[in-house]
Design an enzyme around this catalytic site. Structure first.
Site, PDB file in Angstrom:
ATOM      1  N   ASP A 292      36.350  46.002  40.749  1.00 28.78           N
ATOM      2  CA  ASP A 292      35.926  45.030  39.751  1.00 28.78           C
ATOM      3  C   ASP A 292      34.434  44.703  39.922  1.00 28.78           C
ATOM      4  OD1 ASP A 292      36.917  43.401  37.590  1.00 28.78           O
ATOM      5  OD2 ASP A 292      36.599  41.649  38.856  1.00 28.78           O
ATOM      6  N   GLU A 339      34.604  49.539  37.199  1.00 27.43           N
ATOM      7  CA  GLU A 339      34.672  48.515  36.142  1.00 27.43           C
ATOM      8  C   GLU A 339      33.238  48.110  35.823  1.00 27.43           C
ATOM      9  OE1 GLU A 339      33.891  45.379  34.422  1.00 27.43           O
ATOM     10  OE2 GLU A 339      34.586  44.364  36.238  1.00 27.43           O
ATOM     11  N   ASP A 392      41.664  39.977  31.668  1.00 24.03           N
ATOM     12  CA  ASP A 392      40.778  38.873  31.288  1.00 24.03           C
ATOM     13  C   ASP A 392      40.662  38.679  29.770  1.00 24.03           C
ATOM     14  OD1 ASP A 392      40.077  38.000  33.826  1.00 24.03           O
ATOM     15  OD2 ASP A 392      38.402  39.394  33.997  1.00 24.03           O
TER      16      ASP A 392
END
Length: 551
Positions: A292, A339, A392
């Site tokens: 991430d 990501e 998200d």
């Protein structure tokens, strides 16, 4: 990563009778569903123990596993818990939502009973586990024990002697709380045992696990407490800079995450040893790792500790390719997903390109009205992973419901005016992702189910109502699996192992049908034999009566 597809579903979102998803029979059924629908990947969210706010991206340890995921039914089979005790500790307030408060109150107490009856101290496999993982497990178990002694407070608020890890204080807690420390080691042992079994089952059936790790660790974690030298902290173990994002169109004050920032010069001087150990541990848990906030390796946003928002932050240079070259040198080539969402710069794009890792595309970001948007499928390179959405984002149905007529018109024009009801619109987006040139396509299960706002997993920069959604026990129907399989075949994403499964299934069905037909024939033969016997019996009786009558 070969051309394939998969489903995004957090372990916490699996159905189970205990208030949160576990490594239970339902997890194995989900793997079976993936196999039957031709999938290759199961992507999950981070597996770490959650802290305040319940976010898997803010964990008490980047190495430890969440004890809530331990299946109580397995402990019943081991004889260390009773079914009645598990029912009494059930935390199911709502079938589709996790109640973290109830879990905190009940689950650890239940697991403590299992530990006390386990006689684990004399278990050789447990001792081997502790020895193998001592580089992190020892500090984590002590961290959780001391945190309990201080009523759950952050380690920054502990007494100075243990906060600063003075030798005599460390020795004191190890001696006085040896049983409690072993309890936390036991939880990690059972977590690893059950997860390893589930992952092996998935791998044997051709399903690969995509794990997810945040670039940063939580401030209140065993990682920062045990290794303050690796993070930007002063001599009193207080952070000097913390992570976040600058102000943008979505937030005028930016995002203040609060994670401690790395001292990349220290990591570099240690040949990134901590990162090597972290990634090596990840590859024991997962087959592919999604990192991430990948852009933080190029440049990271530093906010002065104590600021109330992100407006006072500034950019600093990250380790870049130096880190990834060292990881490859120490661990070999491994599967990583970068990501790279958010603010992109030329240097970030270059880092992704130099790494060779597939980056991310999101269908939910594609329709901003500009045909030059990078997330529109006609711009994709093969070496990328396309998602319909992430943890998200809004679900597809939620996003589409919020769009104005102009945006909807652009969507319909791009899709060649699909004649679809709004209720079925999510399938058009999924089809678009699946038929794209991206090597890998991942679809959150909420999008396959066509769910809306009620199923959103996380709303960034908010607390109190996130990470809760759970799938219903009967949501994954045979019809849904067949529909996914049809689209997977159409887009040439079918897992090679599926054909073995399909052949075995067909053979089993043929064998069952043949057995059924044989049983029918045998039954008919028996019926005919019985009828023949009845006929012969009747003829004999008739003959007897006729002779008797004549006599």
């Amino acid at each position: 990563m070969r051309r394939g597809s998969g489903v995004l579903l957090s372990v916490s979102s699996l159905p189970s009778p205990y208030g949160i998803g576990t490594f239970s029979e339902e997890a194995y059924r989900f793997v079976d569903f993936l196999v039957e629908s031709g999938q290759t990947y199961w992507q999950i969210l981070p597996l770490g123990p959650t802290s305040y706010g319940d976010s898997p991206y803010q964990s008490f340890s980047t190495f430890a596993g969440n004890p809530y995921f331990i299946d109580p039914d397995e402990l019943v089979k081991e004889g260390v818990l009773t079914a009645e005790e598990c029912r009494e500790a059930d935390c199911t307030g709502h079938p589709n939502y996790v109640e973290y408060g109830d879990l905190y109150e009940k689950r650890l107490a239940l697991l403590k009973k299992a530990y006390e009856r386990s006689e684990i101290s004399g278990d050789e496999s447990f001792q081997r586990f502790v020895e193998k993982n001592q580089s992190w497990l020892k500090d984590y178990a002590l961290f959780m024990t001391v945190k309990k002694c201080f009523d759950g407070k952050s380690w920054l608020e502990w007494a100075e002697d243990i906060r600063m890890r003075w030798g005599y204080s460390i020795d004191y807690y190890y001696k006085e709380y040896a049983e409690e420390i072993e309890f936390y080691e036991y939880l990690q042992y059972k977590f690893t045992e059950q997860w390893t079994k589930l992952k092996k089952y998935a791998n044997e059936h051709g399903i690969r696990i995509i794990g997810d790790i945040p670039i940063y660790v939580a401030l209140d974690s065993a990682d920062t407490w045990a290794h303050p030298d690796l993070f930007q902290m002063d001599e009193n173990r207080k952070p000097t800079g913390v992570a976040g994002c600058p102000p943008d169109a979505f937030s005028a004050t930016g995002q203040l995450w609060g994670n401690p920032l790395y001292r990349w010069d220290v990591h570099r001087n240690q040949e990134y040893d901590w990162w090597v150990r972290r990634m090596q541990h990840c590859y024991e848990l997962y087959d592919v790792v999604r990192i991430d906030h990948f852009r933080g390796f190029d440049e990271y946003y530093s906010i002065p500790y104590g600021d109330t928002d992100a407006t006072g932050g500034h950019w600093e240079k990250g380790p870049g390719m130096d880190l990834f070259r060292m990881l490859e040198a120490k661990l070999g080539k491994r599967h990583v997903i970068a990501e790279d969402l958010g603010l992109m710069t030329d240097s970030v794009r270059q880092l992704v390109k130099d790494s060779g890792y597939p980056n991310m595309k999101v269908i939910g970001f594609a329709f901003d009205g500009d045909s030059n948007c990078d997330h529109l499928p006609h711009h994709y390179q093969k070496n990328c992973v396309v998602y319909t959405g992430t943890h998200d984002n809004e679900t597809l149905m939620q996003w589409y419901a919020h769009q104005d007529e102009e945006r909807r018109a652009f969507v319909q024009e791009y899709m060649n005016h699909p004649q679809t009801t709004e209720k079925e619109m999510h399938w058009n987006f999924i089809r678009l992702a699946m038929l794209s040139s991206a090597d890998t396509c991942i679809v959150p299960v909420q999008d396959y189910l066509g769910l809306g706002e009620e199923a959103r997993m996380n709303f960034p920069s908010t607390m109190g109502n996130n990470w809760k959604w759970r799938m219903g026990k009967d949501d994954l129907t045979k019809e849904l699996g067949e529909k996914i399989l049809c689209l997977t075949k159409l887009s040439s994403r079918v897992n090679d192992r599926y054909w073995d499964y399909a052949a075995k299934k067909e053979a089993a069905e043929k064998a069952a049908k043949a057995a059924e037909e044989a049983a029918k024939k045998e039954a008919n033969k028996e019926t005919k034999n019985e009828a023949k016997k009845e006929t012969e019996k009747s003829a004999a009786e008739k003959d007897f009566h006729e002779k008797h009558h004549k006599g």
